[in-house]
Write an enzyme that holds these catalytic residues in place. Structure first.
Site, PDB file in Angstrom:
ATOM      1  N   ASN A 137       0.849  -1.186   0.000  1.00  0.00           N
ATOM      2  CA  ASN A 137       0.000   0.000   0.000  1.00  0.00           C
ATOM      3  C   ASN A 137       0.889   1.242   0.000  1.00  0.00           C
ATOM      4  O   ASN A 137       1.409   1.652   1.030  1.00  0.00           O
ATOM      5  CB  ASN A 137      -0.903  -0.027   1.244  1.00  0.00           C
ATOM      6  CG  ASN A 137      -1.961   1.059   1.196  1.00  0.00           C
ATOM      7  OD1 ASN A 137      -1.967   1.896   0.297  1.00  0.00           O
ATOM      8  ND2 ASN A 137      -2.857   1.046   2.170  1.00  0.00           N
ATOM      9  N   ASN A 142      -5.733   6.625  -1.184  1.00  0.00           N
ATOM     10  CA  ASN A 142      -6.631   6.068  -2.206  1.00  0.00           C
ATOM     11  C   ASN A 142      -7.317   4.771  -1.745  1.00  0.00           C
ATOM     12  O   ASN A 142      -7.999   4.116  -2.533  1.00  0.00           O
ATOM     13  CB  ASN A 142      -5.881   5.844  -3.537  1.00  0.00           C
ATOM     14  CG  ASN A 142      -4.794   4.788  -3.424  1.00  0.00           C
ATOM     15  OD1 ASN A 142      -4.756   3.999  -2.475  1.00  0.00           O
ATOM     16  ND2 ASN A 142      -3.901   4.758  -4.405  1.00  0.00           N
ATOM     17  N   ASP A 143      -7.149   4.396  -0.488  1.00  0.00           N
ATOM     18  CA  ASP A 143      -7.752   3.134  -0.015  1.00  0.00           C
ATOM     19  C   ASP A 143      -9.274   3.156  -0.191  1.00  0.00           C
ATOM     20  O   ASP A 143      -9.887   2.153  -0.547  1.00  0.00           O
ATOM     21  CB  ASP A 143      -7.414   2.871   1.456  1.00  0.00           C
ATOM     22  CG  ASP A 143      -5.930   2.583   1.659  1.00  0.00           C
ATOM     23  OD1 ASP A 143      -5.178   2.622   0.663  1.00  0.00           O
ATOM     24  OD2 ASP A 143      -5.535   2.327   2.806  1.00  0.00           O
ATOM     25  N   GLY A 162      -6.081  -2.295   0.363  1.00  0.00           N
ATOM     26  CA  GLY A 162      -5.470  -0.984   0.098  1.00  0.00           C
ATOM     27  C   GLY A 162      -4.204  -0.982  -0.728  1.00  0.00           C
ATOM     28  O   GLY A 162      -3.634   0.073  -1.010  1.00  0.00           O
ATOM     29  N   ASP A 164      -1.750  -0.955  -3.915  1.00  0.00           N
ATOM     30  CA  ASP A 164      -1.956  -0.108  -5.090  1.00  0.00           C
ATOM     31  C   ASP A 164      -0.725  -0.055  -5.994  1.00  0.00           C
ATOM     32  O   ASP A 164       0.301  -0.704  -5.711  1.00  0.00           O
ATOM     33  CB  ASP A 164      -2.375   1.303  -4.649  1.00  0.00           C
ATOM     34  CG  ASP A 164      -1.475   1.848  -3.555  1.00  0.00           C
ATOM     35  OD1 ASP A 164      -0.253   1.607  -3.616  1.00  0.00           O
ATOM     36  OD2 ASP A 164      -2.008   2.502  -2.619  1.00  0.00           O
ATOM     37  N   ASP A 329      -7.320 -14.633 -18.892  1.00  0.00           N
ATOM     38  CA  ASP A 329      -8.004 -15.348 -17.824  1.00  0.00           C
ATOM     39  C   ASP A 329      -8.967 -16.395 -18.416  1.00  0.00           C
ATOM     40  O   ASP A 329      -9.487 -16.212 -19.510  1.00  0.00           O
ATOM     41  CB  ASP A 329      -8.799 -14.332 -16.989  1.00  0.00           C
ATOM     42  CG  ASP A 329      -9.477 -14.961 -15.798  1.00  0.00           C
ATOM     43  OD1 ASP A 329      -8.758 -15.515 -14.950  1.00  0.00           O
ATOM     44  OD2 ASP A 329     -10.725 -14.902 -15.715  1.00  0.00           O
ATOM     45  N   GLU A 358      -4.702 -18.841 -19.586  1.00  0.00           N
ATOM     46  CA  GLU A 358      -4.910 -19.657 -18.387  1.00  0.00           C
ATOM     47  C   GLU A 358      -5.686 -20.911 -18.780  1.00  0.00           C
ATOM     48  O   GLU A 358      -6.910 -20.927 -18.777  1.00  0.00           O
ATOM     49  CB  GLU A 358      -5.692 -18.886 -17.313  1.00  0.00           C
ATOM     50  CG  GLU A 358      -5.811 -19.690 -16.024  1.00  0.00           C
ATOM     51  CD  GLU A 358      -6.998 -19.281 -15.145  1.00  0.00           C
ATOM     52  OE1 GLU A 358      -7.025 -19.680 -13.980  1.00  0.00           O
ATOM     53  OE2 GLU A 358      -7.893 -18.569 -15.630  1.00  0.00           O
TER      54      GLU A 358
HETATM   55 CA    CA Z   1      -3.799   2.389  -1.168  1.00  0.00          CA
END
Ligand code: CA
Length: 616
Positions: A137, A142-143, A162, A164, A329, A358
Site C-alpha cells: 500500500n 486512495n484506499d 489498500g 496499489d 483469464d 490460463e
Molecule cells: Ca492504497
C-alpha cells in the site's frame, strides 16, 4: 431503404424527441492511433437515445462505413475505415437529432516508436505474479475513493486491503534484486463491486484503472519504471465474464450481449467439453454459457460487436500502456473461435508480442489443445503462444511428498516431461508451483524446506517460462480450502504500520532469508545461463527415487539431479550419462560454486537437488 427515405425517417424520429432526451455519455475506445495495420475501427457510442441521432464524420483519411443500431436506443456502433493519409490529431463526430447537435472530438494519437515490433516475455525471463491489493500500500489516501462502493478493511480476508500501483512501484528494486524480469499483475481495471472487489476479475470498466490502485496514467508510469529497470509487464485480461455491475451490463446493448437464463446457471467448469470428441451438446453448452459466479455475468463473444469491443480493448491497452504481454483469464471458457480471432488480431499488429492463456486443465493433452502450433485433431489453432503448465504444477505440489513409485513421486516429472510432444512449443509453457487460485507451494509441500528447494529448482531449470507467486520467496503459507484470502495474504511490510518489513533483509526471519537467498542465487544464475532459456532437454528414467535431466546445446550443458530419498545419499554412475557429458571434463556446482570432478560418480545428499554446469 433509400437514402432519402432514411433521412426523412431519421429527422421525423429525432424531431419527436426533445433535445434533452438525447445525450452522449461515452465513446469507446476513448482514442485510437494512426498507422495501425488493421484499417478498421469500431466505435461504441453510448448515451440516452443516441441511436436516434445521425452521426457524421467529415475528416480526411476517415470513412464512416457503417452505422449499426441495436434494439437498445442508447447505443450506436460506428464502423470506420482509417486510410493511410489519416494524420494524428482530433476529428469531429457530429451527432444530429432534430434540433440537437452534439459534437465530439475524437483523438488519434501517434504510435510509440517501435510499437509494432515490441518484444513479449519469453523463457529467458523469470516472471513474478503479484496481486495489487495485497502486495503493498503505497498511498493510503486512495484506499477509499468516492464512488467506489467497497471500502478498505484489512481485517476482512475477502475485503480490500489498500494495496496499489504506488506500492508496486515502491518495491521494484526488491523485485529487480531478486532477479525478476517480468511482472504479471492481477487485473488493475475498475472492479466497482460491493464485495470481493479486490481480486480484479469482476470488471466494471474495461478502459479504466481502479481508482483505488491509481489512475491510468499511474499504470503507464509504473510500466515505464519497470522498463527502465529491465522488467516487462504482463497485463491480466478477462474476456469470459465481467461484473453484473458493469455499466453495459446494467443497460445491455442487446439481449445476446451476455448469456441469460431464467434461473441462475453456473458453468460446469469442465473445460475439456470444449474439445472432447464425445462431449454432449448439453455439457458443452453449460460449460461455455454458464456463469462463472453469481456476480460475474457470462459474455457472449458470438456477438460480433462485443468481440470487436474486446479485441480493440486489448490493442488499446498494449498501445496505451506499452505492454509486454497479456495473460488471458479463463481461456477455455470463452468461445474458442473468438479467442483464436483475438489472438490473430493481436499478433497481426504485434508479431513479436506474447500472450499466456490460463488453460486450467489437468491433462497434458488438454492444455496442449489451447496452445498455438499444437496439431489438433479438429484443426483448431488458438493463436495463443503460451499456456499454463498445470500438469507440471500438480506434479510440483505432490511429487516431493510422495514415496518412490512407478507413476508417483519423482516419476511424475518424468511423465509430464515425456508428454511434451503434445505441445505446439514446450518452451512457451508457463511453469509455476502455485498462483493466486491455488495452495501456496510451501503449504502443499507440508512446510518441508528441502522439498520446496527441489520444487523451485525444477521450476527454474525445466523448459518453459518460470513464474513465481509473490511471497513464495519468503515461504508464505496458505491453503485454498480455507478461503482465497488465505492464499492472498498481504506481503509483510507492504503497509505503513506493519510490525515488520520483510522487503528488508534485516527484518526477515532466518528461514525467510534462507529461502530468499536460495531463490536469488538460482534466479541470478538462470538469468545468465542461456542453455536454460533455450537449450534442449534430455532426461533419464527415474531410479531409486532419483531423477536426472540435462539442458544442453552445442556449447553448454547443465545437469539437474534430484534425490528424493529422505535419508539416503545417492551416487549416480557417471558412465550412464556419457552421451551428455562426453566433451566436458569438470563441472561447477551452481549452488555452492565448488568445482566437481566426476571420474566415476556424482553424489547427491538426501532430499536435495544437484545442479551442475559442465565445463570443458
Ligand atoms: Ca492504497
Amino acid at each position: 431503404m433509400n437514402k432519402l427515405l432514411f433521412l426523412i425517417l431519421s429527422v421525423f424520429i429525432a424531431n419527436s424527441l426533445s433535445a434533452e432526451d438525447i445525450e452522449l455519455k461515452r465513446i469507446e475506445p476513448p482514442n485510437w492511433w494512426v498507422g495501425m495495420k488493421n484499417p478498421n475501427l469500431q466505435l461504441l457510442v453510448y448515451g440516452k437515445n443516441i441511436a436516434k441521432t445521425t452521426p457524421e464524420i467529415n475528416h480526411p483519411g476517415i470513412e464512416l462505413k457503417e452505422v449499426k443500431r441495436t434494439d437498445n436506443p442508447n447505443y450506436l456502433f460506428l464502423n470506420l475505415t482509417l486510410k493511410n493519409e489519416l494524420q494524428a490529431g482530433n476529428m469531429t463526430i457530429t451527432f444530429t437529432g432534430g434540433e440537437k447537435k452534439i459534437l465530439h472530438e475524437y483523438f488519434f494519437k501517434k504510435r510509440r516508436e517501435g510499437s509494432a515490433q515490441r518484444k513479449g516475455f519469453d523463457a529467458s525471463e523469470v516472471m513474478y505474479l503479484l496481486m495489487p491489493d495485497r502486495f503493498a500500500n503505497g498511498d493510503t489516501l486512495n484506499d477509499n475513493m468516492p464512488g467506489m462502493t467497497e471500502k478498505a478493511d484489512r481485517n476482512n480476508k475477502n475485503g480490500r486491503h489498500g494495496g496499489d500501483i504506488k506500492g508496486i512501484s515502491n518495491h521494484l528494486d526488491y523485485l529487480k534484486d531478486l532477479g525478476i524480469k517480468s511482472l504479471w499483475i492481477n487485473p488493475v481495471v475498475e472492479n466497482n463491486n460491493p464485495e470481493f472487489s479486490y481480486h480484479g476479475y469482476a470488471i466494471t470498466n474495461f478502459y479504466k484503472t481502479d481508482p483505488r490502485y491509481g489512475t491510468n496514467e499511474d499504470y503507464v508510469k509504473l510500466i515505464k519504471s519497470c522498463h527502465d529497470k529491465g522488467m516487462k509487464v504482463v497485463m491480466d485480461m478477462v474476456f469470459n465474464h465481467c461484473s453484473v455491475h458493469h455499466w453495459f451490463i446494467r443497460d445491455l446493448p442487446s439481449d445476446n450481449w451476455i448469456h441469460q437464463f431464467d434461473d441462475y446457471t453456473r458453468s460446469n467448469f469442465r473445460a475439456a467439453t470444449t474439445f472432447d470428441p464425445y462431449a454432449s451438446d448439453y455439457d458443452q453448452e453449460r460449460m461455455l454459457t454458464g456463469w462463472f459466479d453469481v456476480h460475474m455475468t457470462d459474455l457472449n463473444q458470438k456477438n460480433k460487436n462485443l468481440a470487436t469491443y474486446l479485441i480493440q480493448n486489448s490493442i488499446w491497452w498494449i498501445e496505451y500502456a506499452d505492454l509486454d504481454g497479456i495473460r488471458v483469464d479463463t481461456q477455455p471458457y470463452s468461445y474458442k473461435e473468438f479467442l483464436s480471432q483475438w489472438g490473430e488480431a493481436i499478433f497481426k499488429e504485434y508479431p513479436n508480442f506474447n500472450v499466456v492463456g490460463e488453460s486450467w486443465l489437468h491433462k497434458e493433452a488438454f492444455v496442449a489443445y489451447f496452445q498455438e502450433g499444437t496439431k489438433n485433431f479438429d484443426g483448431y489453432n488458438s493463436h495463443i503462444p503460451s499456456v499454463t503448465d498445470f500438469p507440471m504444477k500438480y506434479a510440483l505440489s505432490s511429487a516431493f511428498n510422495e514415496k518412490d513409485g512407478w507413476l508417483e513421486g519423482i516419476a511424475r516429472f518424468y511423465y509430464v516431461h515425456g508428454q511434451d510432444f503434445l505441445y505446439g512449443d514446450p518452451q512457451q509453457l508457463l511453469v509455476f508451483a502455485d498462483n493466486h487460485d491455488l495452495d501456496r507451494i510451501y503449504s502443499s509441500l507440508k512446510n518441508n524446506f528441502a522439498s520446496w528447494k527441489m520444487a523451485m529448482a525444477l521450476m527454474l531449470t525445466t523448459r518453459g517460462i518460470p513464474c513465481i507467486y509473490y511471497g513464495t520467496e519468503l515461504l508464505m503459507e496458505g491453503l485454498e480450502h480455507d478461503g482465497h484470502g488465505f492464499i492472498r495474504e498481504d506481503f509483510p511490510g507492504g503497509w505503513p504500520n506493519d510490525p515488520r518489513n520483510a522487503f528488508n533483509k534485516e527484518e526477515r526471519t532466518a528461514r525467510e532469508n534462507a529461502a530468499y537467498e536460495y531463490l536469488h542465487k538460482l534466479i541470478k544464475w538462470r538469468n545468465s545461463r542461456s542453455v536454460i532459456h533455450s537449450g534442449k532437454f534430455k532426461h533419464f528414467i527415474p531410479e531409486n527415487n532419483t531423477y536426472v535431466y540435462f539442458r544442453y546445446s552445442d556449447n553448454e550443458c547443465t545437469m539437474v539431479a534430484f534425490n528424493n530419498n529422505p535419508n539416503e545419499m545417492k551416487a549416480l554412475d557417471a558412465i550412464k550419462y556419457k552421451e551428455c557429458l562426453d566433451p566436458y571434463t569438470y563441472a561447477i556446482n551452481v549452488i555452492t560454486g565448488e568445482p566437481v570432478y566426476f571420474m566415476d560418480s556424482f553424489t547427491i545428499p538426501p532430499k536435495s537437488v544437484l545442479i551442475l554446469d559442465f565445463k570443458k
